[in-house]
Write an enzyme that holds these catalytic residues in place. Structure first.
Site, PDB file in Angstrom:
ATOM      1  N   ALA A   1      17.537 -83.041 169.509  1.00 10.89           N
ATOM      2  CA  ALA A   1      18.456 -82.726 169.285  1.00 10.89           C
ATOM      3  C   ALA A   1      19.133 -81.868 167.657  1.00 10.89           C
ATOM      4  CB  ALA A   1      19.392 -84.111 169.339  1.00 10.89           C
ATOM      5  N   GLY A   2      18.488 -81.205 167.305  1.00  7.02           N
ATOM      6  CA  GLY A   2      18.506 -80.759 165.835  1.00  7.02           C
ATOM      7  C   GLY A   2      19.387 -79.395 165.710  1.00  7.02           C
TER       8      GLY A   2
ATOM      9  N   GLY B   1      17.748 -76.338 167.132  1.00  2.71           N
ATOM     10  CA  GLY B   1      16.965 -76.165 168.007  1.00  2.71           C
ATOM     11  C   GLY B   1      18.089 -76.992 169.641  1.00  2.71           C
TER      12      GLY B   1
ATOM     13  N   ALA C   1      10.688 -90.293 171.363  1.00  7.17           N
ATOM     14  CA  ALA C   1       9.882 -90.189 172.430  1.00  7.17           C
ATOM     15  C   ALA C   1       9.058 -90.722 171.943  1.00  7.17           C
ATOM     16  CB  ALA C   1       9.277 -88.714 172.723  1.00  7.17           C
TER      17      ALA C   1
ATOM     18  N   CYS D   1       8.841 -73.670 154.707  1.00  5.29           N
ATOM     19  CA  CYS D   1      10.532 -72.552 154.804  1.00  5.29           C
ATOM     20  C   CYS D   1      10.230 -73.220 153.099  1.00  5.29           C
ATOM     21  CB  CYS D   1      10.833 -74.177 155.148  1.00  5.29           C
ATOM     22  SG  CYS D   1      12.609 -73.871 155.853  1.00  5.29           S
TER      23      CYS D   1
ATOM     24  N   GLY E   1      17.325 -70.454 161.653  1.00  8.39           N
ATOM     25  CA  GLY E   1      18.128 -70.427 162.820  1.00  8.39           C
ATOM     26  C   GLY E   1      18.566 -68.862 164.259  1.00  8.39           C
TER      27      GLY E   1
ATOM     28  N   CYS F   1      19.539 -64.901 156.995  1.00  5.03           N
ATOM     29  CA  CYS F   1      18.822 -66.182 155.936  1.00  5.03           C
ATOM     30  C   CYS F   1      20.604 -65.755 155.382  1.00  5.03           C
ATOM     31  CB  CYS F   1      18.411 -66.030 155.578  1.00  5.03           C
ATOM     32  SG  CYS F   1      17.819 -67.747 154.348  1.00  5.03           S
TER      33      CYS F   1
ATOM     34  N   LYS G   1      28.002 -68.724 153.033  1.00  6.81           N
ATOM     35  CA  LYS G   1      27.046 -70.068 153.320  1.00  6.81           C
ATOM     36  C   LYS G   1      28.092 -71.177 153.576  1.00  6.81           C
ATOM     37  CE  LYS G   1      23.701 -72.245 153.861  1.00  6.81           C
ATOM     38  NZ  LYS G   1      22.077 -72.591 153.863  1.00  6.81           N
TER      39      LYS G   1
END
Length: 424
Positions: A9-10, A12, A78, A159, A320, A353, A388
């Site tokens: 649940a981030g 994405g 999970a 990243c 993102g 970005c 930003k």
């Protein structure tokens, strides 16, 4: 009726729930599973780490957001995915059956791969808000008694943007406190050159980032492999372009933030046919796993092969905007399957970005993210800093409302004044 389960649940997972709800049939059931009851906006973590943001400004409770959308929510992690049985085993022992599964877990942070790395060792992290809060506590102690800083990204990291952001945000905060002259800064990265970003560079990112570092008196070491971290001491081996050891560095520090390599989470790690050796989910051009055709994946957990090898291993970032396109494609492809058709949508995998540098910033557009590209553009200026901040506030409002609109595409592109690039 079909049961569609979203694992994570981030950045994405939540948009996946919103878009899937909009695209699903009225009687389909959607369930989100997360190991945390809250969503936090990861790109703001560097601000938290220097006390420019409070946690509650970038965090939202998930349950009420999903309840308003008619989506079920289970705030239990999970334990294991069982794709042969179409079930997710939860850490409390429950088994959740699904017709379609979307894996959006994000990564496991592989601090354990380097001795002394991470919040449990001797360096800090901005990968999670918990880490950022811990980094802030240490930062407040550091500015009272400053010394050398070592910041960057270790071998295998994928990243790099947050490392550049945090380096420059720290530099700005030190100048504001009028103690920059007391703090030597070294940027350590596995990238073959500054501004590579895991993307073979974007536009003129190499020369521009080198110029910024020179202007800010930040020295750098590229093709670097961190071998060990001790209290106040980082051991780094610099390699040549052939990947052979070139020079050993022993870097003293009083404060350090190093981004780790990523792996797949334990719930899916090692499942043959589902993930690669690092635990990232294998997908086809429709975000669908080849072995388990009712399993899809979006976000950082997806396996992407680097466009070319580097002397020291580097991964590809999933920005993102790229994740947003994965989400949209997945939602439409699952609906196609529900209707008895075949998946047909492809993620654009474009990258946009905005990286804040404290009082300025850098922005890039890579269409598509992986070369060769139709558009490759890099720029910097005060406008990026403002953009930003504006984007953070807009994104949090939209998550709270549960919007399914393409936030990155509409807002970031508009903020950068380059909507004309959309058609490339």
């Amino acid at each position: 009726m079909a049961h569609i389960v979203i694992l994570g649940a981030g950045i994405g997972g939540l948009p996946m729930a919103f878009e899937m709800k909009e695209n699903a049939r009225p009687d389909d059931k959607i369930t989100v599973i997360s190991n945390t009851p809250t969503f936090h906006f990861v790109p703001s973590n560097p601000w938290v780490a220097v006390d420019w943001r409070d946690r509650d400004e970038i965090e939202l409770p998930i349950a009420p957001i999903l309840e308003k959308k008619g989506v079920d929510f289970i705030a239990v992690g999970a334990q294991r995915v069982h794709p042969e049985q179409n079930q997710v085993e939860l850490s409390d022992g429950r088994m959740i059956a699904y017709d379609y599964l979307v894996i959006a877990t994000g990564p496991k942070l592989a601090f354990d791969e380097i001795e002394g790395l991470g919040p449990q060792g001797h360096t800090h992290s901005v990968c999670h808000v918990d880490h950022a809060e811990h980094a802030r506590e240490a930062w407040m102690q550091f500015v009272a008694d400053p010394g050398p800083i070592v910041v960057g990204a270790v071998q295998g990291a994928s990243c790099f943007g947050p490392a550049y952001e945090y380096a420059m945000i720290m530099e700005t905060d030190l100048r504001r406190r009028k103690i920059r002259d007391k703090v030597p800064m070294t940027f350590v990265t596995s990238e073959p050159y500054i501004g590579h970003l895991g993307l073979n560079g974007v536009g003129d990112s190499k020369s521009m980032m080198e110029s910024i570092f020179r202007d800010k008196s930040v020295r750098w070491i590229c093709n670097a492999k961190v071998t060990k971290v001790e209290a106040g001491l980082m051991h780094v081996t610099e390699h040549d372009e052939d990947g052979k050891p070139k020079k050993d560095h022993t870097l003293p520090f009083k404060y350090s933030m190093m981004l780790p390599a990523f792996k797949g989470v334990d719930a899916i790690f090692g499942i043959e046919g589902l993930v690669n050796p690092r635990g990232f989910v294998l997908i086809d051009e429709h975000q669908r796993n080849p072995r388990y055709p009712n399993v899809f994946a979006v976000g950082v957990c997806v396996a992407i092969t680097p466009p070319e090898p580097t002397p020291i291993p580097t991964g590809i970032p999933k920005t993102g905007y790229m994740i947003e396109s994965m989400v949209t494609a997945t939602a439409h492809n699952i609906r196609a399957l529900l209707d008895g058709a075949q998946p047909h949508e492809h993620a654009t995998w474009n990258a946009v970005c905005l990286a804040d540098f404290g009082d300025r910033g850098a922005a890039f557009v890579a269409l598509p993210q992986i070369p060769p590209r139709n558009v490759s553009w890099f720029s910097e200026g005060y406008w990026v800093h403002l953009a930003k901040i504006a984007f953070e506030k807009y994104f949090m409002r939209k998550m709270k409302k549960g919007t399914s609109e393409p936030i990155y595409e509409r807002v970031v592109m508009k903020a950068m004044g380059i909507m004309k690039l959309k058609d490339h």
